[in-house]
Scaffold this motif. Structure first.
Motif, PDB file in Angstrom:
ATOM      1  N   VAL A  58       0.829  -1.209   0.000  1.00 17.12           N
ATOM      2  CA  VAL A  58       0.000   0.000   0.000  1.00 17.12           C
ATOM      3  C   VAL A  58       0.862   1.257   0.000  1.00 17.12           C
ATOM      4  O   VAL A  58       0.491   2.277  -0.597  1.00 17.12           O
ATOM      5  N   GLY A  59       2.025   1.200   0.658  1.00 16.55           N
ATOM      6  CA  GLY A  59       2.869   2.393   0.773  1.00 16.55           C
ATOM      7  C   GLY A  59       3.328   2.923  -0.570  1.00 16.55           C
ATOM      8  O   GLY A  59       3.368   4.141  -0.786  1.00 16.55           O
ATOM      9  N   VAL A  60       3.683   2.031  -1.495  1.00 17.47           N
ATOM     10  CA  VAL A  60       4.113   2.474  -2.828  1.00 17.47           C
ATOM     11  C   VAL A  60       2.944   3.145  -3.557  1.00 17.47           C
ATOM     12  O   VAL A  60       3.119   4.169  -4.224  1.00 17.47           O
ATOM     13  N   ILE A  61       1.754   2.585  -3.403  1.00 18.19           N
ATOM     14  CA  ILE A  61       0.576   3.188  -4.040  1.00 18.19           C
ATOM     15  C   ILE A  61       0.299   4.567  -3.447  1.00 18.19           C
ATOM     16  O   ILE A  61      -0.001   5.522  -4.184  1.00 18.19           O
ATOM     17  N   ILE A  62       0.431   4.693  -2.136  1.00 18.82           N
ATOM     18  CA  ILE A  62       0.250   6.010  -1.496  1.00 18.82           C
ATOM     19  C   ILE A  62       1.296   6.989  -2.021  1.00 18.82           C
ATOM     20  O   ILE A  62       0.990   8.166  -2.293  1.00 18.82           O
ATOM     21  N   ALA A  63       2.542   6.521  -2.175  1.00 19.59           N
ATOM     22  CA  ALA A  63       3.597   7.393  -2.695  1.00 19.59           C
ATOM     23  C   ALA A  63       3.279   7.853  -4.112  1.00 19.59           C
ATOM     24  O   ALA A  63       3.509   9.023  -4.464  1.00 19.59           O
ATOM     25  N   LEU A  64       2.731   6.969  -4.958  1.00 18.91           N
ATOM     26  CA  LEU A  64       2.364   7.354  -6.318  1.00 18.91           C
ATOM     27  C   LEU A  64       1.252   8.399  -6.308  1.00 18.91           C
ATOM     28  O   LEU A  64       1.268   9.333  -7.116  1.00 18.91           O
ATOM     29  N   ILE A  65       0.298   8.231  -5.405  1.00 17.47           N
ATOM     30  CA  ILE A  65      -0.801   9.207  -5.305  1.00 17.47           C
ATOM     31  C   ILE A  65      -0.274  10.564  -4.865  1.00 17.47           C
ATOM     32  O   ILE A  65      -0.614  11.609  -5.442  1.00 17.47           O
ATOM     33  N   ILE A  98       8.015   3.642   6.859  1.00 22.28           N
ATOM     34  CA  ILE A  98       8.983   4.723   6.596  1.00 22.28           C
ATOM     35  C   ILE A  98       9.950   4.289   5.493  1.00 22.28           C
ATOM     36  O   ILE A  98      10.238   5.054   4.566  1.00 22.28           O
ATOM     37  N   ILE A  99      10.448   3.041   5.579  1.00 19.86           N
ATOM     38  CA  ILE A  99      11.384   2.533   4.568  1.00 19.86           C
ATOM     39  C   ILE A  99      10.728   2.488   3.192  1.00 19.86           C
ATOM     40  O   ILE A  99      11.383   2.696   2.169  1.00 19.86           O
ATOM     41  N   THR A 100       9.429   2.241   3.159  1.00 20.05           N
ATOM     42  CA  THR A 100       8.719   2.165   1.878  1.00 20.05           C
ATOM     43  C   THR A 100       8.490   3.537   1.266  1.00 20.05           C
ATOM     44  O   THR A 100       8.877   3.799   0.122  1.00 20.05           O
ATOM     45  N   ILE A 101       7.874   4.427   2.023  1.00 19.15           N
ATOM     46  CA  ILE A 101       7.320   5.633   1.412  1.00 19.15           C
ATOM     47  C   ILE A 101       8.339   6.761   1.262  1.00 19.15           C
ATOM     48  O   ILE A 101       8.312   7.497   0.270  1.00 19.15           O
ATOM     49  N   VAL A 102       9.256   6.918   2.222  1.00 15.12           N
ATOM     50  CA  VAL A 102      10.181   8.057   2.162  1.00 15.12           C
ATOM     51  C   VAL A 102      11.142   7.951   0.973  1.00 15.12           C
ATOM     52  O   VAL A 102      11.225   8.877   0.147  1.00 15.12           O
ATOM     53  N   ILE A 162      11.081  10.490  -2.450  1.00 15.00           N
ATOM     54  CA  ILE A 162      12.266  11.282  -2.791  1.00 15.00           C
ATOM     55  C   ILE A 162      12.777  10.904  -4.180  1.00 15.00           C
ATOM     56  O   ILE A 162      13.079  11.773  -5.012  1.00 15.00           O
ATOM     57  N   THR A 163      12.861   9.603  -4.452  1.00 18.18           N
ATOM     58  CA  THR A 163      13.349   9.149  -5.763  1.00 18.18           C
ATOM     59  C   THR A 163      12.398   9.572  -6.873  1.00 18.18           C
ATOM     60  O   THR A 163      12.834   9.960  -7.957  1.00 18.18           O
ATOM     61  N   GLY A 164      11.089   9.514  -6.612  1.00 19.41           N
ATOM     62  CA  GLY A 164      10.115   9.924  -7.615  1.00 19.41           C
ATOM     63  C   GLY A 164      10.241  11.395  -7.985  1.00 19.41           C
ATOM     64  O   GLY A 164      10.206  11.759  -9.165  1.00 19.41           O
ATOM     65  N   VAL A 165      10.415  12.235  -6.987  1.00 15.71           N
ATOM     66  CA  VAL A 165      10.584  13.673  -7.254  1.00 15.71           C
ATOM     67  C   VAL A 165      11.880  13.921  -8.021  1.00 15.71           C
ATOM     68  O   VAL A 165      11.922  14.707  -8.976  1.00 15.71           O
ATOM     69  N   LEU A 208       9.078   2.791 -12.983  1.00 18.26           N
ATOM     70  CA  LEU A 208      10.416   2.659 -12.405  1.00 18.26           C
ATOM     71  C   LEU A 208      10.338   2.378 -10.912  1.00 18.26           C
ATOM     72  O   LEU A 208      11.026   1.486 -10.398  1.00 18.26           O
ATOM     73  N   LEU A 209       9.482   3.130 -10.194  1.00 19.86           N
ATOM     74  CA  LEU A 209       9.364   2.942  -8.754  1.00 19.86           C
ATOM     75  C   LEU A 209       8.781   1.571  -8.422  1.00 19.86           C
ATOM     76  O   LEU A 209       9.259   0.893  -7.512  1.00 19.86           O
TER      77      LEU A 209
END
Length: 551
Positions: A171-178, A475-479, A483-486, A502-503
């Motif tokens: 779920v964390g990766v999906i939240i990061a994409l959103i 924290i390890i998932t989303i942070v 940062i890498t996405g930006v 990529l992510l």
């Protein structure tokens, strides 16, 4: 009910098969359920195994270890075999940049995990399991468990750490994409990048007006030119013919040439003039001349697998010309040096009779492609396990690092898929057959992994340690992902769709890829995912072992 007790709880070979099959069936059925448009798919098998283990359901420990190991090997080898043909070519056209950004994400997540472990005094096994769960990478967990076993350390805490952090890892990766889309995306980031067709096959007509090539043979012109091209047809004195190597090129001849778009300008200079007609779209090739036809012929003779196209002498022997080769969805220029592979689809030009003779030589039996070469599959698995057992000694440790059950077979699969044809090995499998192998292997592995970790899962989950692990994993998932996405979109000028793929690939998260593909137009996320996934998987397997050995 005694028979039911014997079937489910008395350890035997039949009981092991029944329990694993029941876990897989239930997990796959529950994995279809969507919550807010998100489903765990095959990953739910892992959690079904955990539930079964928490209910004191178990199988013989040796059978459990065998099924878990064999499932993992089958999955990673079939994955490597499938992506092998396109893996090395993916390093062209931005593939290097994508993989470097993916490595940055992996390193950033690893550094985050190490920093938290040192700050909170978390054991190496625990933080490695948390990292594997936070990055949804069960093959890396398998490598870590194998290393722990070599050191004589318990492996259960690593599995528990992975189990409790895995759900939020998905779920964390999906939240990061959103968040990436809502907070950091500009309007132009959502548009698709214009495709680069410079190296795609391109068809053009040239008129011979260069005196330097008058009365020269096609063979001489092709071998003295720095540009690769295939002459499919020649119009000479209003007569359409199939050229051979000894065909003389004369003034005023019109040549139908297959090349790449970037070489069109050079060929215009070579021949003299390019005719302004688009031959790449909506052309019925069989109407150009009733005597000549264009057909697709499939390479299905094993004797041809691994041979160079020029060595077949199709033009001189059968009077046909091969203009293009379709392989794994990619159109290739049919140069004499091109190494053919089982399943290649050749575009052949010639008379009906000549093409039929060439078909008999090439094979063109699509039915034979549906029969996977099981011998090569098991040879590859053997070589992968042998490769995975090779010790790699590091200066900081007396215990060697190995590619193990996860790393060795995936490297062997990549190499077999890419170079197997050069050794006349038929590595071709249909997509459905490959997906079946991967699905069976991953299901077996996840079911056994969950069953092994289930005994202490809920006690860990509801305890203070479990809550802390979940928070650390999130924290390890989303942070690092954010940062890498930006950085990918701002510094490296990547589009949002490319960044999402990529992510997801670097985090080994197919569920997040499904979400991205459903919300983004086009197949850009899937292409980026396939570009970075193999290398990312390989690096994470190595990192999991290094954490155990070096911390």
């Amino acid at each position: 009910m005694e028979w039911l007790n014997n079937v489910l709880f008395n350890h035997s070979a039949i009981q092991a098969v029944i329990v694993v099959a029941m876990i897989i069936f239930t997990g796959l059925a529950l994995g279809r359920i969507k919550v807010w448009g998100i489903s765990l798919g095959i990953t739910f098998v892992f959690f079904t195994g955990i539930i079964a283990g928490s209910l004191n359901l178990s199988i013989d420990s040796q059978m459990l270890k065998y099924a878990e190991s064999f499932g993992l090997v089958l999955f990673v080898y079939a994955l490597g075999l499938q992506v092998g043909p396109g893996f090395f070519s993916a390093f062209h056209h931005g593939g290097v940049k994508m993989n470097l950004i993916g490595l940055l994400l992996i390193v950033m997540g690893t550094i985050t995990a190490i920093s938290i472990a040192w700050g909170l005094d978390i054991s190496t096994a625990d933080i490695t399991g948390i990292l594997c769960g936070a990055t949804t990478n069960t093959p890396a967990l398998a490598a870590a468990q194998q290393t722990l076993d070599q050191l004589g350390s318990p492996t259960d805490t690593a599995a528990l750490g992975c189990a409790v952090t895995y759900p939020l890892g998905v779920v964390g990766v999906i939240i990061a994409l959103i968040l990436l889309r809502k907070l950091f995306t500009r309007p132009d980031d959502l548009t698709e990048r214009e495709p680069d067709h410079a190296n795609d096959t391109f068809i053009a007509t040239f008129i011979v007006k260069n005196p330097g090539i008058f009365a020269h043979t096609l063979y001489d012109i092709q071998h003295t030119s720095a540009v690769q091209f295939v002459v499919s047809r020649i119009w000479h004195n209003n007569e359409l013919t199939i050229p051979k190597s000894g065909t003389l090129i004369n003034e005023g001849d019109r040549l139908l040439v297959v090349t790449t778009e970037k070489d069109v300008e050079a060929l215009t200079f070579l021949f003299g003039e390019r005719e302004n007609r688009d031959w790449n779209h909506h052309v019925n090739w069989n109407k150009l001349d009733p005597q000549l036809q264009s057909r697709h012929v499939i390479v299905s003779r094993q004797e041809i697998n691994g041979k160079r196209l020029g060595s077949l002498k199709l033009r001189n022997t059968f009077g046909v010309t091969v203009s293009r080769v379709l392989r794994s969805g990619v159109m290739l220029l049919a140069t004499p040096d091109l190494v053919l592979q089982f399943g290649d689809r050749l575009t052949v030009v010639g008379t009906a009779a000549d093409i039929e003779n060439a078909e008999k030589f090439i094979g063109n039996r699509a039915g034979s492609l549906k029969e996977p070469n099981l011998a090569v599959i098991f040879v590859g698995i053997f070589l992968g396990l042998a490769l995975g057992a090779i010790p790699i000694y590091l200066p900081t440790s007396d215990i060697p690092v190995t590619l193990g059950l996860a790393g060795g077979p995936i490297v062997a699969g990549l190499l077999m898929g890419r170079f197997g044809a050069r050794f006349h090995l038929v590595t071709y499998t249909t997509r459905s057959a490959n997906l079946m192998l991967r699905g069976i292997g991953l299901s077996m592995y996840l079911a056994c992994l969950g069953l092994d970790a289930g005994a202490g899962f809920f006690d860990t989950l509801i305890g203070s340690q479990g809550i802390m692990w979940i928070a650390i994993g999130f924290i390890i998932t989303i942070v690092p992902t954010l940062i890498t996405g930006v950085m990918a979109m701002r510094w490296f000028k990547m589009k949002y769709g490319e960044t999402c793929g990529l992510l997801c690939g670097s985090m080994a998260n197919p569920m997040a890829l499904t979400y991205a593909s459903d919300t983004i137009v086009g197949d850009t996320p899937a292409v980026s995912y396939a570009t970075v996934y193999p290398l990312g998987m390989f690096i994470r397997v190595i990192i999991a072992q290094l954490l155990i050995l070096c911390l």
